[in-house]
Each structure stands twice: as C-alpha cells, then as structure tokens.
Design an enzyme around this catalytic site. Structure first.
Site, short mmCIF file in Angstrom:
data_model
loop_
_atom_site.label_atom_id
_atom_site.label_comp_id
_atom_site.label_asym_id
_atom_site.label_seq_id
_atom_site.Cartn_x
_atom_site.Cartn_y
_atom_site.Cartn_z
N ARG A 112 0.76 -1.36 0.02
CA ARG A 112 0.17 0.15 -0.03
C ARG A 112 0.99 1.28 0.01
O ARG A 112 2.07 0.94 0.17
CB ARG A 112 -0.89 0.03 1.09
CG ARG A 112 -0.21 0.13 2.58
CD ARG A 112 -1.01 0.35 3.84
NE ARG A 112 -0.32 0.40 5.02
CZ ARG A 112 -0.79 0.66 6.11
NH1 ARG A 112 -2.14 0.93 6.15
NH2 ARG A 112 -0.11 0.62 7.31
N GLU A 151 -1.94 8.21 5.37
CA GLU A 151 -0.57 8.17 5.92
C GLU A 151 0.50 8.21 4.62
O GLU A 151 1.18 7.48 4.10
CB GLU A 151 0.08 7.02 6.31
CG GLU A 151 -0.70 6.84 7.92
CD GLU A 151 -0.03 6.10 8.88
OE1 GLU A 151 0.57 4.95 8.49
OE2 GLU A 151 -0.09 6.14 10.10
N CYS A 156 9.40 8.24 -4.90
CA CYS A 156 9.38 7.57 -6.33
C CYS A 156 10.38 7.99 -7.16
O CYS A 156 10.98 9.29 -7.02
CB CYS A 156 8.10 7.69 -6.83
SG CYS A 156 8.06 6.74 -8.37
N GLU A 311 -5.31 8.15 15.04
CA GLU A 311 -5.06 6.64 15.45
C GLU A 311 -4.11 6.45 16.60
O GLU A 311 -3.16 7.29 16.81
CB GLU A 311 -4.64 5.75 14.22
CG GLU A 311 -5.16 5.72 12.97
CD GLU A 311 -4.56 5.04 11.80
OE1 GLU A 311 -3.62 4.21 12.15
OE2 GLU A 311 -4.74 5.36 10.50
N TRP A 319 3.56 -4.28 14.45
CA TRP A 319 4.64 -4.10 13.37
C TRP A 319 5.75 -3.71 14.19
O TRP A 319 6.90 -3.65 13.29
CB TRP A 319 4.29 -3.06 12.32
CG TRP A 319 3.51 -1.61 13.08
CD1 TRP A 319 2.22 -1.55 13.01
CD2 TRP A 319 4.26 -0.84 13.73
NE1 TRP A 319 1.88 -0.43 13.74
CE2 TRP A 319 3.29 -0.01 14.21
CE3 TRP A 319 5.61 -0.40 14.10
CZ2 TRP A 319 3.17 1.25 14.83
CZ3 TRP A 319 5.69 0.65 14.79
CH2 TRP A 319 4.55 1.69 15.15
N LYS A 360 -3.77 -8.85 11.43
CA LYS A 360 -4.43 -9.67 12.09
C LYS A 360 -4.07 -9.73 13.64
O LYS A 360 -4.82 -9.88 14.51
CB LYS A 360 -4.86 -10.77 11.53
CG LYS A 360 -3.44 -11.88 11.37
CD LYS A 360 -3.90 -13.36 10.92
CE LYS A 360 -2.52 -14.12 10.52
NZ LYS A 360 -1.48 -13.72 9.78
N HIS A 362 -2.91 -6.79 15.14
CA HIS A 362 -3.05 -5.62 15.56
C HIS A 362 -3.98 -5.30 16.60
O HIS A 362 -5.21 -5.95 16.27
CB HIS A 362 -3.20 -4.55 14.53
CG HIS A 362 -2.76 -3.07 14.86
ND1 HIS A 362 -3.68 -2.41 15.53
CD2 HIS A 362 -1.75 -2.33 14.68
CE1 HIS A 362 -3.06 -1.34 15.66
NE2 HIS A 362 -1.82 -1.15 15.10
C1 GLA Z 1 -1.16 2.99 10.32
C2 GLA Z 1 -2.39 3.01 9.32
C3 GLA Z 1 -3.39 2.00 9.70
C4 GLA Z 1 -2.66 0.68 10.16
C5 GLA Z 1 -1.73 1.12 11.53
C6 GLA Z 1 -1.43 -0.09 12.11
O1 GLA Z 1 -1.34 4.02 11.14
O2 GLA Z 1 -2.70 4.28 9.08
O3 GLA Z 1 -3.87 1.77 8.36
O4 GLA Z 1 -2.14 0.22 9.34
O5 GLA Z 1 -0.87 2.01 10.86
O6 GLA Z 1 -0.61 0.26 13.34
ZN ZN Z 2 7.16 8.36 -9.96
#
Ligand code: GLA
Ligand code: ZN
Length: 683
Positions: A112, A151, A156, A311, A319, A360, A362
């Site tokens: 992502r 985020e 690139c 968040e 992570w 999963k 988290h």
């Molecule tokens: C980030 C993302 C979320 C998620 C959390 C997990 O802040 O914005 O989508 O992945 O981390 O900690």
């Molecule tokens: Zn580029």
C-alpha cells in the site's frame, strides 16, 4: 479547530472496516460501539478495488449500506477516500502508477502507499474517486470530516517523477546558471547545460549506501528532491481536496500524519489541511517527553490549533519487533496525554480486529474473541464514558506557552544529508535533549517552524540550527533585541537554504547575535568525550565540540581537556534587551535540565506545577477556564502538592492550594482551576 464548529464534544472512535466482515456482524458491531460510547468511525480507508472494479465501473452498494447503518446508529463519519492503495487492475493497465525505488527497481502490484505521486493515472483516478464519493454522500450531515488517502509517504524515482523534477527546478530557479549556482555544480564538474540533463539523485546517480544509510554526494540536489517529493504528494492531497470541496465546501478535510516523519514537510502540508490529524504509536521504550513532543509538533504545524488523534492502538501494534501490551490504564493515560497537548478527538486503529494479512494481530476495540468483557474493551468503554461526561470542557483549549522550540524540516533534511563532521549528529536527538528538559520541568512549550512568528515567546530554543534560511537571522535578531532569550547549539548557522556554506566563519549570520566565532568542530567518535563544569558540576561534552572565540559574549563554561582546554564551550551574549546562549557541544540530560532551569528563572517563565519525576502537569486554557491534566506516567503511586485551588472534573473532589493529590500508577486527574469555589458544574 479539528472537527469544526458544530461538534461540541470530544469525538471518540476509530477506523472501522465492516467491508472485511459479513453483514451479520455489523449489527453486533453497532451494539458494541454503543456500549463503548463510540461516536465516530473512520470509514472506507482501503476500498478502492471494491469501489472501482474497473476503468469506468464504480460500485457504491456496500458503502451505501454501511453509511446508512452508521447514520441510523447515530455515528459521525470521518470519510476516507481509499486512495492509499490502488486496485490490481489499475496497476496492470496503467503501470505508470507503480513506484520506482532508489536503485531503479520498478515495483509490481502489492503493498500500500504504493502509487507514484506524479503518475498521470494516479492523479486522474484518485481525484475522480474523491469527487465521486463527495458527490454521492454530500447529503450525509453526519460526515464530520474527509480523510484523504492514508499516511502519505515514501518516495518515487520513476521517469515521470524525473520529468516533473526538471520542471520543478526550472520553475524554482529560472535559469540554468542559477541552478548551477545553488547546486554548486562546479564541484566535480557537474555543470548542467540543459534542464533535461538533471537526473534524480538516487542510488543510480548521486546516492550510495554507507553506515546503513542512503547518503548523497551532492547535498543541494538531494535536498531539492526531498522538497519536490513532499510537494508532489501534497499536490495529490490537494487534487482530492479540491474535488471534495466542489460538493461539500463546508466539511473540513484532513489526512492522517505521522508525527516527526522525515520524508514529508508537514510544516507546509498543514497549511493546505483544514485541520491536523495524526497517528500516535509510541514504542514501549519511548519516554513520556518523546510522545508529548510529537503531539506538540503536530499542534504546532497549524498555528497551535487543536488536532485529532486519528489513530492509536487500544492495546498492541503488530509491526514492532516486540508488541508489548499496553498496561492497564496506559491507553487512558496516553489518550489524556494527547488531549493535554491539544487533541480534541480520540480515535483508534481499529474497531474490529481483522482475520487475515499483516494486521490480524494488531490491537482493536473488539478483538478476535468478539466479546465485550475483555480488558481492552472494558478500558475502552470506561474512557468513552468519561469523555462523554467531560463534554466540551477543554475543546479548542490552547496551550499557554511562553517557550518555543524551533523545529525546521529543511534543517532536518540538510543536516542529516551532510557528509561530516559526524554521523552521530541527529536532529531529533538534539531537539529531544532540550524538549525533555522543558517537559520535565512542566513548562508549557510550543514547537514552531522557521516561518512562524516568535513574538509571543520569552524563550526560543533552536537546537542544531545548521541551516539559517534567508531572513531567519533577522527574526532571531529582533526577538533577542526586544528582550527574548535565544539558545542555540554546536554546528548552527552553517548553511543557507540551498545548503551552501555561509562564508566568513561559523555560525554565519548568527555570529553577532551570539557574540562568538567558531573556528573548528571536533567530532568525537562514540565513547570519547571531553567535559566542562557548569555551576560547579562536571558534565560530558560529546559528539561535536565547537572550538570558538569570544567576540562580545562571556564564557559560562570552558572545556576541561585536550588541546582546546580552557576555551569556551557555553557562552552568553547580551544583545539589545535580551541575550543569546550558545551551547557548543552535546551533553547529557542532567546538564540540559539544570541549564534550562536557570534559563526559565532568568526569563521568569512559569512552571505549571512542581511534580515528582514521571508525573506530568500540562494545561489547556479555554476562555476563562484553565484545565490541568496531571498524568502519572509511573507504574507506582505518586502524590502532588497543589499550587492553587482545583476541582476534579470527573468526581467533584476539591483540592485547596497546599493539599496533596494522590495518583495511582498510570492514573490521570483532570482538574479545573478554581477562581471561586461556587457555581462550577460537575460533569
Ligand atoms: C497506520 C495506518 C493504519 C494501520 C496502522 C497499524 O497508522 O494508517 O492503516 O496500518 O498503522 O498500526
Ligand atoms: Zn514516480
């Protein structure tokens, strides 16, 4: 002002991804959210593939149902646009959307935060989706805000980015001659004759890996690329922003930031965002000061206005190398710490824990057991109930700071691009040294940028101010002139905004303000140190020792060792009505505390309260109300002597001045200062 005028309470909730679950679960989620006093959900963060299954096909059925459901259940929505991860078909049909890494490797579909910010396909489809969403849901008056993408970050190095970079340089510098000047290309014969000869600074050109870091051989071009990449992503944000505003001009738009995130210049980003929101995931080893500093930075990038804690985890992350549980009370403590530093909404990632892929494990309000009698659920619900009772008591409250810490993004980039004098020089560490001292003394501080006004402060601390952009020296000069106390450190005033050294001796344009001239910088390898005596105590001098001459300043301390023994290390210069300090080396926390204590005495800057170590006292002022947060970051019981009359806003207990307030481990007291002992409603 965070979620806006119509919101009169602290919104509480988080990321909710019902699309990952069958609809039978949704009703149960509604029941559980009600039980947890949840009032807002962030929806639609990663649904692009579902919303746009192919080129011209859009499908909003599931989202329609979810929107109806949450509305029926009285929930507000923070509406995400889903553009933080592109669909697989798009990557196949429009490969320009895929990013290229610094080594030239073209990414394939996956992950992502994966779209090239200069991809015409990305810009087109992302903006279009944002517009379609806003058009479709414009009548939902429970949409409290829009949340563009997720985020933003990364970088690139593709051909589209290269072309866009060349155009950016042309726009910024106008002529090739000016480009050659600011990049100092006569060094190593890098002279450019045409714009299209400029290639991106990456591992195929100016960059190399050393000491585990990507380093550069041409600092100017790397700095400019960083500015360009941050702006490229900001342009993507703005494209979506504009599409949303066409349909919902009055609803605020944000995106979730990440605190001190080096790739993006948030000080520029905040200007384009209606309010700041950010994701706080402190590591278990982070100090309370480090977490507070991030909040203060996030508040500072938008004129000290309140922000949304978009968040945090209710319990664990997935992570980090070791995902330690938040201890009982710790989530509440961290939530109120955010509030104490400017948060007007408290939100989690996430409401319900997913069953697949990397998140999963988290933390979530509702975990895999699906029950409402877990420790985490109970703690979440209890906090929800408290916040509901507090109502709007500190909403939009401001931090009454007389002290400012200068944090400049370009300086961060430039300093750490530097080849020499030491790889141990780290901007965050230097800022943290001073911030921690201020924090531990309970002196309210703002973190401000170089473009902000300094007028309202008594003390301005600018650690490791390597880069002084045009005009900054004049701002500092007039700040000190009218009575301010300015503090800066080793390796400051060295370069201009293009990272070209200001000739004539260090610290460049700050020399007259500081009354010194720095001739050499001695970089001590790890483990080696010099030392100095300050107020009768010996402190270490580490990493960099500036060798300087006095030109009007007085020496407060001198080096004790080596060939520069007895030469100044800490200096003070009277300048106009104020004064300027120079701390020519890095020392330890004990020194910074003692030094800052003296500075605050001199400045007459007030401490919020005197507390035991580990107990934070932070204040928010709203109209004529002063709300004090007492936060016990320690695991054991602590007590605090009240310096004024206060009342506990949660249970009505009154504490006259001189009384002892007891706080259990990780407990928080939310107190209102009493100016009279009657007529204050208990919430
Ligand atoms: C980030 C993302 C979320 C998620 C959390 C997990 O802040 O914005 O989508 O992945 O981390 O900690
Ligand atoms: Zn580029």
């Amino acid at each position: 002002m965070a979620y806006g005028k119509n919101i009169n309470k602290i919104l509480y909730g988080g990321d909710y991804n019902p699309e990952q679950w069958p609809p039978e679960i949704w009703q149960e989620d509604m029941r559980l959210m009600k039980k947890a006093h949840i009032s807002i959900v962030t929806l639609n963060t990663f649904s692009w593939a579902a919303l746009q299954p192919s080129e011209d096909v859009y499908c909003f059925d599931t989202l329609d149902r979810i929107m109806e459901l949450v509305k029926e259940n009285g929930l507000k929505v923070c509406m995400a646009t889903s553009t933080g991860a592109h669909p697989a078909w798009m990557a196949k049909r429009h490969p320009d959307i895929l990013r290229t890494e610094s080594d030239g490797k073209k990414r394939r579909f996956g992950g992502r935060h994966n779209s090239c910010p200069n991809s015409p396909s990305y810009r087109h489809y992302a903006a279009k989706l944002a517009g379609k969403l806003a058009e479709r849901y414009r009548d939902f008056d429970n949409i409290a805000a829009w949340h563009v993408s997720n985020e933003f970050g990364g970088e690139c190095y593709c051909e589209n980015c290269e072309k866009a970079f060349q155009a950016w340089l042309k726009e910024r510098f106008g002529t090739i001659a000016e480009l050659n000047r600011v990049f100092d290309t006569s060094f190593w014969g890098h002279t450019f004759y045409d714009w299209d000869e400029v290639v991106l600074p990456d591992l195929r050109s100016e960059h190399f890996i050393a000491d585990g870091r990507e380093r550069t051989m041409f600092q100017g071009i790397t700095l400019e690329y960083r500015r360009f990449m941050s702006q490229s992503m900001l342009d993507c944000f703005r494209l979506e922003y504009q599409e949303i505003k066409k349909f919902m001009p009055d609803v605020p738009v944000t995106t979730n930031l990440m605190g001190f995130y080096k790739p993006l210049n948030y000080q520029k980003w905040a200007k384009e965002m209606d309010f700041v929101s950010w994701d706080s995931y402190p590591a278990p080893s982070d100090t309370p000061a480090q977490t507070a500093m991030q909040h203060d930075f996030m508040r500072g990038i938008k004129n000290q206005e309140s922000f949304v804690l978009m968040e945090q985890t209710p319990s664990v992350t997935n992570w980090q190398p070791y995902n330690k549980l938040k201890r009982p009370g710790q989530m509440r403590l961290l939530s109120y710490q955010a509030a104490a530093h400017g948060a007007d909404a408290i939100q989690f990632f996430q409401i319900r824990r997913s069953v697949g892929a990397c998140e999963k494990f988290h933390g979530a309000v509702i975990d895999h057991a699906g029950r409402d009698d877990t420790r985490v659920f109970r703690e979440t619900a209890a906090l929800g109930e408290e916040l509901e009772r507090l109502g709007d008591v500190f909403l939009e409250g401001r931090t009454p700071a007389e002290t400012a810490v200068l944090f400049d993004w370009d300086n961060w980039q430039a300093l750490e691009n530097s080849a020499g004098p030491s790889i141990l020089m780290n901007y965050m560490d230097a800022v943290t040294d001073y911030y921690t001292a201020v924090f531990e003394l309970n002196v309210p501080a703002d973190i401000i940028g170089a473009d902000d006004t300094f007028d309202s402060y008594k003390v301005l601390i600018a650690p490791l101010l390597y880069m002084t952009k045009a005009g900054l020296d004049d701002k500092i000069r007039s700040f000190v002139n009218r009575g301010g106390i300015f503090i800066t450190t080793y390796f400051s005033g060295i370069a201009d905004e293009h990272d070209l050294v200001i000739p004539g001796g260090y610290p460049g344009n700050l020399k007259d303000i500081l009354g010194i001239w720095v001739e050499e910088n001695d970089a001590l390898p790890e483990g080696e140190e010099n030392c100095f005596i300050y107020k009768g105590k010996m402190y270490p001098a580490r990493i960099l020792c500036d060798l300087m001459h006095l030109q009007g300043a007085q020496a407060l301390s001198v080096y004790e060792e080596d060939f520069y023994q007895n030469t100044p290390v800490i200096t003070k210069n009277q300048y106009g009505k104020g004064c300027a300090y120079y701390v020519g080396t890095r020392s330890n926390q004990e020194f910074y505390s003692s030094f800052m204590e003296d500075i605050f005495k001199e400045a007459g800057a007030a401490k919020t309260m005197v507390t035991p170590k580990g107990v934070e006292a932070a204040v928010r002022v709203k109209d004529d109300r002063e709300i004090l947060f007492l936060l016990n970051h320690n695991a054991g019981k602590e007590s605090v002597v009240m310096n004024h009359d206060y009342m506990d806003l949660l249970n009505g207990t009154e504490y006259p001045a001189g009384a002892l307030a007891e706080l259990n481990g990780r407990d928080v007291l939310i107190l209102q200062k009493l100016f009279r002992l009657t007529n204050i409603p208990i919430v």
